[in-house]
Structures are given as C-alpha cells and as structure tokens.
Design an enzyme around this catalytic site. Sequence first.
Site, PDB file in Angstrom:
ATOM      1  CD  GLU A 145      -4.853  15.407 -16.563  1.00 29.36           C
ATOM      2  OE1 GLU A 145      -3.678  15.042 -16.372  1.00 29.36           O
ATOM      3  OE2 GLU A 145      -5.551  15.028 -17.497  1.00 29.36           O
ATOM      4  CE  LYS A 195      -1.392  13.147 -15.305  1.00 32.57           C
ATOM      5  NZ  LYS A 195      -1.739  13.535 -16.683  1.00 32.57           N
ATOM      6  CG  HIS A 207       0.226  13.976 -24.321  1.00 32.72           C
ATOM      7  ND1 HIS A 207       0.844  15.174 -24.630  1.00 32.72           N
ATOM      8  CD2 HIS A 207       1.117  13.291 -23.549  1.00 32.72           C
ATOM      9  CE1 HIS A 207       2.044  15.206 -24.047  1.00 32.72           C
ATOM     10  NE2 HIS A 207       2.231  14.085 -23.393  1.00 32.72           N
ATOM     11  CE  LYS A 240       4.302  16.984 -14.872  1.00 35.52           C
ATOM     12  NZ  LYS A 240       4.475  15.735 -15.575  1.00 35.52           N
ATOM     13  NE  ARG A 298      -3.982  -2.109   2.023  1.00 36.88           N
ATOM     14  CZ  ARG A 298      -3.845  -3.112   2.878  1.00 36.88           C
ATOM     15  NH1 ARG A 298      -2.933  -3.063   3.830  1.00 36.88           N
ATOM     16  NH2 ARG A 298      -4.633  -4.150   2.787  1.00 36.88           N
ATOM     17  CG  HIS A 346       5.246   9.684 -25.041  1.00 39.60           C
ATOM     18  ND1 HIS A 346       3.896   9.425 -25.009  1.00 39.60           N
ATOM     19  CD2 HIS A 346       5.433  10.818 -24.319  1.00 39.60           C
ATOM     20  CE1 HIS A 346       3.298  10.359 -24.285  1.00 39.60           C
ATOM     21  NE2 HIS A 346       4.209  11.214 -23.847  1.00 39.60           N
ATOM     22  CD  GLU A 373       6.090  15.228 -23.543  1.00 37.34           C
ATOM     23  OE1 GLU A 373       5.349  16.172 -23.184  1.00 37.34           O
ATOM     24  OE2 GLU A 373       5.657  14.079 -23.788  1.00 37.34           O
ATOM     25  CG  HIS A 427      -1.773   8.867 -25.525  1.00 34.43           C
ATOM     26  ND1 HIS A 427      -2.421   9.227 -24.387  1.00 34.43           N
ATOM     27  CD2 HIS A 427      -0.445   9.021 -25.262  1.00 34.43           C
ATOM     28  CE1 HIS A 427      -1.539   9.591 -23.455  1.00 34.43           C
ATOM     29  NE2 HIS A 427      -0.334   9.481 -23.974  1.00 34.43           N
ATOM     30  NE  ARG A 429      -0.311  16.348 -13.729  1.00 26.19           N
ATOM     31  CZ  ARG A 429       0.370  15.633 -12.854  1.00 26.19           C
ATOM     32  NH1 ARG A 429       0.075  15.704 -11.573  1.00 26.19           N
ATOM     33  NH2 ARG A 429       1.351  14.836 -13.245  1.00 26.19           N
ATOM     34  CG  ASN A 457      -2.634  15.356 -20.688  1.00 26.80           C
ATOM     35  OD1 ASN A 457      -1.600  14.756 -20.433  1.00 26.80           O
ATOM     36  ND2 ASN A 457      -3.628  15.469 -19.829  1.00 26.80           N
TER      37      ASN A 457
HETATM   38  P1  NAD Z   1      12.196   5.316 -22.226  1.00 24.17           P
HETATM   39  O1  NAD Z   1      12.084   5.225 -20.775  1.00 24.17           O
HETATM   40  O2  NAD Z   1      11.793   4.132 -23.029  1.00 24.17           O
HETATM   41  O3  NAD Z   1      13.697   5.715 -22.610  1.00 24.17           O
HETATM   42  C1  NAD Z   1      14.039   5.847 -23.955  1.00 24.17           C
HETATM   43  C2  NAD Z   1      15.247   4.962 -24.320  1.00 24.17           C
HETATM   44  O4  NAD Z   1      16.426   5.571 -23.831  1.00 24.17           O
HETATM   45  C3  NAD Z   1      15.221   3.584 -23.725  1.00 24.17           C
HETATM   46  O5  NAD Z   1      15.774   2.671 -24.643  1.00 24.17           O
HETATM   47  C4  NAD Z   1      16.131   3.725 -22.512  1.00 24.17           C
HETATM   48  O6  NAD Z   1      16.697   2.499 -22.112  1.00 24.17           O
HETATM   49  C5  NAD Z   1      17.174   4.650 -23.049  1.00 24.17           C
HETATM   50  N1  NAD Z   1      17.900   5.454 -22.078  1.00 24.17           N
HETATM   51  C6  NAD Z   1      17.409   6.064 -20.979  1.00 24.17           C
HETATM   52  N2  NAD Z   1      18.328   6.869 -20.451  1.00 24.17           N
HETATM   53  C7  NAD Z   1      19.437   6.761 -21.212  1.00 24.17           C
HETATM   54  C8  NAD Z   1      20.716   7.368 -21.199  1.00 24.17           C
HETATM   55  N3  NAD Z   1      21.005   8.305 -20.321  1.00 24.17           N
HETATM   56  N4  NAD Z   1      21.605   7.000 -22.138  1.00 24.17           N
HETATM   57  C9  NAD Z   1      21.288   6.081 -23.083  1.00 24.17           C
HETATM   58  N5  NAD Z   1      20.086   5.510 -23.179  1.00 24.17           N
HETATM   59  C10 NAD Z   1      19.176   5.840 -22.254  1.00 24.17           C
HETATM   60  O7  NAD Z   1      11.351   6.547 -22.800  1.00 24.17           O
HETATM   61  P2  NAD Z   1      11.092   8.051 -22.297  1.00 24.17           P
HETATM   62  O8  NAD Z   1      10.932   8.832 -23.526  1.00 24.17           O
HETATM   63  O9  NAD Z   1      12.044   8.455 -21.275  1.00 24.17           O
HETATM   64  O10 NAD Z   1       9.681   7.937 -21.581  1.00 24.17           O
HETATM   65  C11 NAD Z   1       8.522   7.576 -22.278  1.00 24.17           C
HETATM   66  C12 NAD Z   1       7.509   7.083 -21.283  1.00 24.17           C
HETATM   67  O11 NAD Z   1       7.213   8.123 -20.352  1.00 24.17           O
HETATM   68  C13 NAD Z   1       6.194   6.685 -21.911  1.00 24.17           C
HETATM   69  O12 NAD Z   1       5.791   5.456 -21.362  1.00 24.17           O
HETATM   70  C14 NAD Z   1       5.240   7.787 -21.501  1.00 24.17           C
HETATM   71  O13 NAD Z   1       3.907   7.337 -21.387  1.00 24.17           O
HETATM   72  C15 NAD Z   1       5.800   8.180 -20.169  1.00 24.17           C
HETATM   73  N6  NAD Z   1       5.453   9.546 -19.751  1.00 24.17           N
HETATM   74  C16 NAD Z   1       4.978   9.711 -18.494  1.00 24.17           C
HETATM   75  C17 NAD Z   1       4.674  10.975 -18.032  1.00 24.17           C
HETATM   76  C18 NAD Z   1       4.227  11.159 -16.617  1.00 24.17           C
HETATM   77  O14 NAD Z   1       3.820  12.277 -16.255  1.00 24.17           O
HETATM   78  N7  NAD Z   1       4.305  10.142 -15.785  1.00 24.17           N
HETATM   79  C19 NAD Z   1       4.858  12.083 -18.852  1.00 24.17           C
HETATM   80  C20 NAD Z   1       5.359  11.888 -20.138  1.00 24.17           C
HETATM   81  C21 NAD Z   1       5.659  10.600 -20.571  1.00 24.17           C
HETATM   82  N1  GLY Z   2       2.597  14.519 -18.587  1.00 25.14           N
HETATM   83  C1  GLY Z   2       1.340  15.044 -18.186  1.00 25.14           C
HETATM   84  C2  GLY Z   2       1.183  15.244 -16.730  1.00 25.14           C
HETATM   85  O1  GLY Z   2       2.067  14.959 -15.959  1.00 25.14           O
HETATM   86  O2  GLY Z   2       0.154  15.657 -16.302  1.00 25.14           O
END
Ligand code: NAD
Ligand code: GLY
Length: 355
Positions: free
Chosen positions: A234, A140, A245, A224, A118, A262, A182, A249, A238, A242
């Site tokens: 949100e 998130k 997005h 942010k 939890r 993404h 972003e 998506h 907030r 998006n």
């Molecule tokens: P990712 O985590 O897949 O990383 C991209 C690639 O880079 C991967 O292959 C990873 O292994 C590699 N990598 C990471 N750091 C590295 C480094 N320093 N050097 C070399 N390689 C490295 O992708 P991302 O773009 O970081 O994140 C995308 C994800 O984030 C999606 O799932 C998306 O839905 C999510 N997201 C979440 C939020 C949120 O608010 N929680 C906001 C935006 C996106």
């Molecule tokens: N990436 C959108 C949010 O954090 O609300």
Amino acid sequence: MTTLTVKLGERSYPIFIQPSLLTQANKLADYIKTNKAVLVTNTVVDPLYSQTIINSLPDIEIQKIVIADGEQYKNLASFEHVITQLLSMSAARDTTLIALGGGVIGDLTGFVAASFQRGMPFIQIPTTLLSQVDSSVGGKTAVNHPLGKNMIGAFYQPKAVFIDTTTLQTLPSKEFSAGMAEVIKYGIIYDKAFFEWLERNTAQLISQDVDALQHAIARCCEIKAEIVAIDERESGLRALLNLGHTFGHAIEAEQGYGNWLHGEAVSAGMVLAAQAGQMKGWMSEKEVQRIIALLEAFALPIAPPTEMNYQTFMQHMVHDKKVQAGKLNYILPTTIGEAVVTSDLDETLLSALLN
Ligand code: NAD
Ligand code: GLY
C-alpha cells in the site's frame, strides 16, 4: 471452477472459487505441507462447515480452535488465546493454520500465522461475502486495539484461498448486504463496466443466483489480485481499496465495534466520499445518485448516524493509518470507475460534509 492467481513472485498463490467447493476440500491437502493442520473458526461457523472440511481430509491430522463470535473478539486477548492453544497442541512452525470464517477469523488467524514462531503457513477459507471478495485476499492481517481498528497487524500472504460460494446461503441477509458494499466499492474505484453490471444484476445477486455470485466474486478477486500484485504494501494504488473506510472506521469506532457492521459503515463512508468528490467538482450529481441508489438497492445505509458530526469524525480519523506527515489522506472517486488519494480537503469542505 474459477482459478485466479495473486502474482507475488515466490509468494504467489491461487484463489479457487466454486459452489460446494468444501465438499471436495481434498484439494486443500496440496497446500498442507506436513500432515498437520489447525482449523481456526468461531462458534457460529464451526457447526456449519468444520466437519465437511475434516471429512474431506482423512490423511491430515486436524485440530480445532474455536473462538467466540464477533468483531469484539478480534483483539489481543484472542490472539494470545490462539497462540496458547497452538503451544498446548505442540503445533510447530510447519503446521498449517486454516482460517474458516469471515473477516474477523481471517484477520486474526492470519496475524497469528504471521507471528507464531515468526511465521507459519496459512490457508484462507472465507465464508462471508465480505471476506470472499476482500479480506481473504491480499495478506492484510490484524487485530483491533481499543483506540483504533486494525492497529496491530502484519502483511502476511496465505498459501491459498478457497471460496465456496454456497456457504453464503447460511449467511444472515444483513451480512450479505454488508459484503455487497465492498463489491460495489470495486466498481466505483476501478471498473465502471462492473458497476453497470451490478446495476443490471441487483435482483439476481439478492436472490443469490449461482452464476451472478460466481461472476461478482471472481471479478472482485481479480481486481484485488491485480492491485495487490502491483502494490502489496500500500504505497499507492492499493490505498484506493480503502474507499469509504476512513469515514467508515470513524463510524464503527464511535458506535462501538460490532454495532454497525464494517460493510455498513463503509457504505455510508463511500457516500460521504462520493459527496466530497462532488464538492471538489469531480463527481456529477447524477453519479452520486447512482452510487446511493445501488447501495440502497442492497439495503445499505447511505448516511452516518445522525448524532455524528465533524468533531466526532475527526476525533477518530486522526488515528487513521492513512495519516502521512501529519496529513490525513482521503480516497475520493473522481467518476464512477476511478478514484484518487488526496489530502487536499480543507476544514470548510469537511465540516460542511460531516455536519
Ligand atoms: P465477521 O467475520 O464478523 O462475520 C460476520 C458474521 O457472520 C459473524 O457473526 C460470523 O460468525 C458469521 N458467519 C460467517 N460466515 C457465515 C456463514 N457462512 N453462515 C452464517 N454465518 C456466518 O465479519 P466480516 O464482515 O466477514 O469481516 C469483517 C472484518 O473483516 C472486520 O474486522 C474488517 O476489519 C475485516 N476486513 C479485513 C480486510 C483485509 O484486507 N484484511 C478487508 C476488509 C475487512
Ligand atoms: N481491504 C483493503 C486492502 O486489502 O487493502
């Protein structure tokens, strides 16, 4: 070092931003309550940065969980795998989870932290540009379901965010560009002066100039943090984060998760949102062109895959989390620096836009 705070009362937390921060990761110890932590990372990031962190924390007992790399592993199977590993390591509710990696690792680890017994404390160490400016801040957390992205998750804030901008040097350039989508998003929805700064500093950012990166990442985190402090769950403001997005998506789902990054999907989605804003009579042609030019300068896609049309977009968009009372909400810029949430996009406009 830049230090920012996400102001959420008792759940407030700091964001530290600095080049080579991980070589002085002993500061992390202040955020690990007991002397036990579990580092969650993936097969790409592990050999690059895990040992640096472990070396900086000689007094903390750190165990490691390494998952496979890729968006396709942000799923319930990985969630269960991490939980199983934690149980077999006898992790407890007061063990701290450390998410080391991009948004995939951050979202998955955060969701495990929210759920394991939890809720357990967790720290974000984002290593992609996208995760440094967006996903590691704001709480998130989620995994994907085959029928929709981020469909299973929770709002759960970390205890601290450690951003080492030097980690971006090992990031593939395509991933860096995806993160820039972003970054540009913040300028479009919230800060015209920042958008203009980005237009003037494109070359510095592409060459990863240390000061330019520090400024861009800090400004995004600041925006942010401000938005999350006002609207953590949100219910209004907030949602502006998006931008692009809803369309993005749909592109990711249609192409299969991981085939379009993404940030790339968000880039094409932001152009569609800007064009929809123009069709509504809000955005000028010149503003839409400036957005396109800035995205193109970072080698980002400015249109969806040619085979996608109104029907394919709508099939995916009906599952969007922004559906309220049966109506889909869209984030549209009204001018550079401002955006609104609206459900007022009729079928004629949407089919003209998406066909
Ligand atoms: P990712 O985590 O897949 O990383 C991209 C690639 O880079 C991967 O292959 C990873 O292994 C590699 N990598 C990471 N750091 C590295 C480094 N320093 N050097 C070399 N390689 C490295 O992708 P991302 O773009 O970081 O994140 C995308 C994800 O984030 C999606 O799932 C998306 O839905 C999510 N997201 C979440 C939020 C949120 O608010 N929680 C906001 C935006 C996106
Ligand atoms: N990436 C959108 C949010 O954090 O609300």
